[in-house]
Design a protein around this motif. Structure first.
Motif, mmCIF file in Angstrom:
data_model
loop_
_atom_site.group_PDB
_atom_site.id
_atom_site.type_symbol
_atom_site.label_atom_id
_atom_site.label_comp_id
_atom_site.label_asym_id
_atom_site.label_seq_id
_atom_site.Cartn_x
_atom_site.Cartn_y
_atom_site.Cartn_z
ATOM 1 N N ASP A 108 6.353 1.695 6.981
ATOM 2 C CA ASP A 108 4.985 1.243 6.667
ATOM 3 C C ASP A 108 4.470 2.016 5.472
ATOM 4 O OD1 ASP A 108 2.500 0.106 6.773
ATOM 5 O OD2 ASP A 108 1.877 1.080 8.613
ATOM 6 N N GLU A 131 4.312 -5.992 3.546
ATOM 7 C CA GLU A 131 4.217 -5.208 4.790
ATOM 8 C C GLU A 131 5.425 -5.501 5.681
ATOM 9 O OE1 GLU A 131 2.111 -2.996 5.906
ATOM 10 O OE2 GLU A 131 0.092 -3.334 5.106
ATOM 11 N N HIS A 163 0.850 -1.200 0.000
ATOM 12 C CA HIS A 163 0.000 0.000 0.000
ATOM 13 C C HIS A 163 0.881 1.244 0.000
ATOM 14 C CE1 HIS A 163 0.519 1.044 4.324
ATOM 15 N NE2 HIS A 163 0.537 -0.257 4.536
ATOM 16 N N GLU A 167 -5.069 1.819 2.390
ATOM 17 C CA GLU A 167 -4.979 0.677 3.318
ATOM 18 C C GLU A 167 -5.097 1.146 4.752
ATOM 19 O OE1 GLU A 167 -3.020 -2.116 6.092
ATOM 20 O OE2 GLU A 167 -2.440 -0.068 5.626
HETATM 21 ZN ZN LIG Z 1 1.049 -1.052 6.421
#
Ligand SMILES: [Zn+2]
Length: 426
Positions: A131, A190, A98, A166
């Protein structure tokens, strides 16, 4: 030996991958602003011979029973999909990441600017570095190294999905799946600290809005300050959290997938707002809450639990009993998910990690969620996450360890060779 040549190529291409990561982090791709980073990725995919499609999320996704509640229009906001077909007849694979990141507006504890990537002691610091833009860097590093060293390695279709939203709804990945971008298995890049992530809990976002009567502070007797409702709501939320985790600790409605997590169902008040002046009584106050919950509750049941608790405590107040707060779903309606560890995708990835690093990876679950839930729950596609090592995700000085991007790529390259039947490395 193939693995040695691939590792050498990964080492030689690592700086290219770190450069890509820096360009991605420099694009502040918070929700609604994803396009700049998506274009950086699209260009990289094209250079790796992917056919690139920009898939705008249809507004009709709101009617999808699995969708989250989006509060941003989708015009001009798209997933980037890369496809590399193969006539090889082997199994297909989908890599997913994402591109959206959480905001970094609260700068008070950052030691550098969040969207100006900076390398420090082997880590790359910046919002989204962990992230999960580091995962993109690792995945594309593995692909480039394989292309350079093992011609014809890809003996089945490969799809790359770079999703949006996301961090709030999951609707980007859901839309890609509904549009048919699926495969025999999905691997999400991820950040997992090189563990295999098998599952995540259910969670919802809830918004509570209180309305008072605005006025000057000196005439406060004629006004109603909505802020006074907040403290009882905070207590109600806290007791929901205690109740759900006490139930978990007692083993009631046991969910074995999460038994190793002592306190999985966190209720987090992430945003609180009221007013614009110390000497004015605000007209409204609101808070936004993330509620982790067990699978025995559907999203709607968890929402009802929160709404009833909020209305019960505020009804004790003479004003709010007549002007009750508005409680609404404001993002995630995420179902719990869990990948059976006996699936091929788990076995092959574990073997690849062991070949690269000499030990079997941990298999873990988390008290939050990933888009893997859609592949498992909506599309019947086995899905796991595996990615680099990070620190302070969603926090200050978020960072990814650069060496772990290389380590991750070494596993991924072996995984891909094995998955496509090109060769297993022992
Ligand atoms: Zn994430």
């Amino acid at each position: 030996m193939t693995a040695d040549r691939v590792d050498v190529a990964i080492g030689a291409l690592a700086e290219h991958a770190f450069g890509l990561l820096e360009r991605l982090v420099a694009e502040p791709s918070t929700i609604g602003q994803e396009a700049g980073a998506q274009e950086v990725l699209a260009e990289e995919l094209q250079s790796l011979r992917f056919d690139v499609t920009r898939l705008e999320i249809p507004e009709s996704i709101a009617e999808d029973p699995a969708a989250g509640v989006s509060r941003n229009p989708y015009a001009g906001r798209y997933d980037v999909i890369g496809r590399r077909p193969s006539a090889g007849g082997g199994p297909s694979l989908l890599l997913n990441g994402h591109m959206d990141v959480v905001p970094a507006e609260d700068l008070s504890q950052w030691t550098s600017r969040p969207f100006e990537p900076i390398r420090r002691d082997g880590w790359l610091v910046g919002r989204g570095a962990g992230d999960m833009k580091g995962g993109f860097a690792a995945g594309l590093l593995a692909l480039r190294a394989l292309d350079d060293t093992v011609p014809g390695w890809q003996r089945g279709d490969l799809t790359f999905v770079s999703a949006i939203e996301e961090e709030a709804t999951g609707n980007g990945t859901l839309a890609a799946g509904r549009a048919g971008y699926l495969a025999d298995a999905a691997l999400l890049l991820e950040p997992t600290d090189l563990d295999i992530l098998l599952g995540g809990i259910a969670l919802i976002w809830v918004r509570v809005e209180l309305t008072g009567r605005a006025g000057h502070a000196e005439a406060a007797l004629h006004s109603v300050n909505p802020v006074r409702g907040i403290s009882s709501i905070l207590q109600a939320l806290e007791s929901i959290e205690q109740q759900l985790n006490a139930e978990h600790a007692r083993g009631e409605f046991a969910d074995d997938a999460f038994s190793a997590i002592p306190h999985p169902y966190n209720v987090n008040v992430g945003k609180v707002h009221a007013g614009d002046w110390a000497s004015s009584v605000p007209s409204t106050a609101w808070l936004e809450v993330r509620v982790g919950h067990p699978r025995r509750l559907a999203s709607e049941d968890a929402f009802d639990l929160v709404r009833s608790a909020v209305l019960a405590v505020t009804s004790a107040d003479p004003w709010f009993s007549v002007h009750p707060p508005t409680v609404s779903m404001s993002g995630y309606r995420a179902q719990r998910y869990f990948q059976d560890p006996d699936a091929d995708v788990v076995t092959v990835l574990a073997r690849a990690h062991e070949s690269a690093h000499g030990n079997l990876p941990e298999q873990v679950t988390i008290g939050s969620t990933t888009d893997a839930r859609f592949y498992l729950n909506q599309f019947g596609v086995p899905a796991i996450a595996y990615g680099p090592r990070t620190r302070n995700m969603h926090g200050t000085d978020e960072a990814v360890e650069l060496a772990s991007i290389v380590d991750c790529a070494r596993t991924l390259a072996r995984f891909l060779l094995d998955w496509y039947g090109t060769g297993r490395t022992e």
